[in-house]
Design an enzyme around this catalytic site. Structure first.
Site, PDB file in Angstrom:
ATOM      1  N   THR A 540      86.148 -12.852  41.225  1.00 42.53           N
ATOM      2  CA  THR A 540      87.310 -13.083  42.076  1.00 42.53           C
ATOM      3  C   THR A 540      86.962 -12.637  43.480  1.00 42.53           C
ATOM      4  O   THR A 540      86.366 -11.583  43.672  1.00 42.53           O
ATOM      5  CB  THR A 540      88.548 -12.344  41.546  1.00 42.53           C
ATOM      6  OG1 THR A 540      88.899 -12.928  40.298  1.00 42.53           O
ATOM      7  CG2 THR A 540      89.729 -12.479  42.493  1.00 42.53           C
ATOM      8  N   PHE A 542      88.183 -11.341  46.907  1.00 43.70           N
ATOM      9  CA  PHE A 542      89.297 -10.647  47.541  1.00 43.70           C
ATOM     10  C   PHE A 542      89.078 -10.662  49.049  1.00 43.70           C
ATOM     11  O   PHE A 542      87.934 -10.561  49.500  1.00 43.70           O
ATOM     12  CB  PHE A 542      89.355  -9.187  47.083  1.00 43.70           C
ATOM     13  CG  PHE A 542      89.820  -9.028  45.657  1.00 43.70           C
ATOM     14  CD1 PHE A 542      91.148  -8.744  45.372  1.00 43.70           C
ATOM     15  CD2 PHE A 542      88.928  -9.159  44.598  1.00 43.70           C
ATOM     16  CE1 PHE A 542      91.582  -8.599  44.066  1.00 43.70           C
ATOM     17  CE2 PHE A 542      89.359  -9.016  43.288  1.00 43.70           C
ATOM     18  CZ  PHE A 542      90.682  -8.738  43.018  1.00 43.70           C
TER      19      PHE A 542
END
Ligand code: PEP
Ligand code: MN
Length: 650
Positions: A540, A542
């Protein structure tokens, strides 16, 4: 045997413990370790450990068969993070030290420092006193060399580490070096260890070429027992029957020592292999095995080096190695440490005072409960000690940054399996005063988490964030009867199970959550199955957000101040043929790479779209700025959300 004393112990209770142990035949030593006071007791005495644990003021008792105490994980279960000026070693970071084998001249150490700093080294190494096998070999420039090295460290904003070879020299060197290195040949020079330990400075302790792990840890024990708290262990190869390489890197020592001791472990691939071409592969293997960092020999002209030229990397090779480590870091759940440059004037970099003035005492906001992936990302970016503000939604992260209750926020924007987190893209439009100042990629390993006693068969309901479900799609397809309940984030789903408590007597738990290991630990729940994401290459991305001052958002100093290499833009185009093509052509003609292109519907304008574009910023000055000007004139609603440094990889 080790007793950890409670922080509130009274002097009387402390004295009673001393008398108790003394009367039973133990020799005792008291020591401060981290923020705990411990008593080490050795001798032939006999005592009931349970009884000892009940004495007032005793928090914990551990029987240890190990000959070392202060370095032992039994004494201090959590990782020690060693601090050397702005550099931290240990925990969730990879810290790289680099420099020549020996300081040869002022020009040589200055040039090396500049090159390794540019590539991402955070500390400068170099020998001023060289313990050489032959008395006729170059012995180093001594104190003069150390002065040069200190000047280089100060110029390029890197703390320095240098070898100390005698107790007398340690005193003279104390104010010139930031960290002492005890070399392999001196690992068991106990008088040196005692003297250096007593000076209280951080120490890099190399493993002796013929030392067992236990002997090495006992040498570290000498240092801690003499007074220093900051010891980094360095595996640098041991002597074996193999002669092809200079030594044999004991790669298994890394996980072994990390389980036995709480101290950070780094690796010196240069002295381990002694052959330039083999240094980088071995360095990468060390990182894969869990090393907290490296110390690498780099020389601007290795062929002319006065010592260890054949194992010294060319600066270009070192740069490549750091890029590879950066790419690998998310896989081992760490971040390559970057530190702020000494001077500002690099555009976005600002001094910490700006953040203090903002009054939020450095809090960083994330959405979710403790144990959330966003919190992991926050720790990776800002360090374990960063003060965190947990809020309940992504928009609350933006609010906290805008109203100043946080100096920065961390929000996910896309996942490599499930795609973009559109809510956050849309929030950038609602909060024009917030910009992107950094990014990082976190490897996401999902777990199925439940109360103890649950089995895959007993589960009926699974809770998670929609992204959690999407990333574990194949696993969930194997359990078609499970009901899915959506939560604001993965850690909140775990918290809900913890709050509901254990299943009624005679029944098995029926609810599970999909979240990370940290959330299971945080709420004391059980991991039923780990690694349930559809593909292990699950990351992921960020972004770190901050409030804009003028046109740009200041970068929190703890993020470092590497030159921006990426920018995120948003714009819309007219509803005419070729409008988007014209924009892409501008970027293409300037040879600017587009790493992401995404369109989002414009709210209130059906069938009209905004384009979100991530581009790599070329190194040639002016090219990016010119492209942005051209784009601005060709588009509508043009905004640069931020230009920032993005680590490689993931
Ligand atoms: C050094 O790092 O400069 C050095 C001499 O290493 P070692 O003590 O590991 O041989
Ligand atoms: Mn060397």
């Amino acid at each position: 045997m080790i007793l950890v004393l409670s922080k509130s112990i009274s002097p009387h209770d402390r004295e009673m413990i001393r008398i108790y142990l003394h009367d039973r035949g133990f020799a005792i030593r008291e020591q401060q370790l981290g923020n705990e006071v411990i008593i080490g007791a050795t001798g032939k005495g006999v005592v009931d450990l349970r009884e000892l644990g009940l004495l007032p003021g005793v928090e914990r008792v551990a029987a240890t068969a190990k000959p070392y105490e202060l370095v032992s994980r039994e004494t201090k279960p959590e990782d020690t993070i060693v601090t050397v000026g702005p550099v931290k070693i240990g925990g969730a970071r990879i810290s790289v030290i680099a420099g020549p084998c020996a300081v040869e001249s002022k020009a040589q150490i200055m040039e090396t420092a500049a090159r390794v700093r540019e590539s991402g080294a955070v500390m400068l190494r170099g020998g001023a006193y060289k313990p050489r096998t032959s008395p006729y070999a170059f012995q180093g420039l001594g104190m003069e060399g150390l002065e040069y090295m200190k000047a280089a460290g100060e110029t390029y904003g890197m703390p320095i580490v240098t070898e100390v070879v005698s107790p007398e020299l340690a005193v003279h060197m104390k104010d010139l070096t930031d960290m002492f290195q005890i070399g392999a040949r001196n690992m068991q020079n106990f008088e040196l260890l005692k003297k250096v330990g007593a000076l209280g400075k951080p120490v890099l302790l190399k493993r002796g070429p013929s030392a067992t792990i236990e002997e090495w840890l006992l040498s570290a024990e000498y240092l801690l027992a003499s007074g220093t708290r900051d010891v980094v262990l360095c595996e640098r190869g041991i002597r074996t029957f193999e002669t092809y390489t200079r030594n044999t890197l004991d790669i298994s020592a890394i996980p072994v020592v990390k389980s036995l001791a709480h101290l950070p472990v780094i690796v010196d691939p240069s002295h381990a292999v002694g052959i330039r071409a083999k240094v980088s592969p071995v360095a990468l293997a060390a990182i894969a095995a869990g090393a907290d960092g490296l110390t690498v020999e780099v020389h601007p002209h290795p062929d002319e080096a006065l010592s260890d030229g054949p194992q010294s990397l060319y600066p270009e090779q070192f740069e490549r190695l750091l890029r590879d480590i950066e790419a690998m870091a998310p896989v081992v759940g760490k971040e390559l440490l970057r530190i702020p440059r000494p001077q500002t004037g690099l555009g976005e970099a600002v001094q910490p005072s700006v953040f203090v003035q903002q009054g939020a005492a450095g809090k960083v906001a994330f959405s979710g409960e403790s144990g959330a992936y966003a919190e992991q990302a926050l720790i990776r970016a800002f360090g374990e000690e960063a003060s965190r503000l947990s809020v309940s939604s992504f928009s609350a992260v933006f609010d906290a940054v805008l109203d100043g209750s946080a100096v920065a926020g961390v929000v996910p924007v896309e996942n490599s399996l499930a795609g973009s987190i559109h809510e956050n893209y849309d929030l950038f439009l609602r909060y024009p005063d917030i910009g992107i100042v950094g990014e990082l990629k976190l490897r996401i390993v999902h777990c199925l988490i439940a109360q103890a006693g649950a089995t895959l068969e007993s589960i009926r309901t699974v809770r998670s964030h929609p992204q959690g479900f999407a990333q574990c799609r194949e696993f969930l397809l194997q359990h078609p009867s499970w009901q899915m309940e959506t939560y604001a984030n993965t850690a909140t789903a775990v918290a809900s199970i913890a709050r509901e408590g254990v299943a009624p007597q005679g029944t098995l738990p029926r609810v599970a959550a999909i979240a990370g290991e940290a959330a299971a630990k945080e709420f004391g729940l059980h991991i039923l199955k780990s690694g349930i994401e559809t593909n292990p290459l699950n990351y992921t991305r960020f972004v770190i957000i901050a409030r804009k001052i003028g046109d740009t958002a200041p970068v929190p100093p703890s993020l470092g101040s590497d030159k921006p290499n990426k920018a995120s833009l948003v714009f819309s185009v007219s509803d005419t043929p070729g409008a988007l093509f014209t924009c892409l052509q501008i970027v293409s003609e300037k040879d600017i790479n587009i790493s992401k292109l995404e369109s989002r519907p414009i709210q209130g304008k059906p069938w009209r779209y905004l384009f979100y574009v991530d581009v790599n910023i070329p190194k040639t000055p002016g090219v990016f700025e010119a492209a942005m000007e051209a784009l601005r004139s060709q588009t509508k609603d043009f905004r640069v959300l931020g230009s920032y440094h993005a680590p490689q990889g993931g």
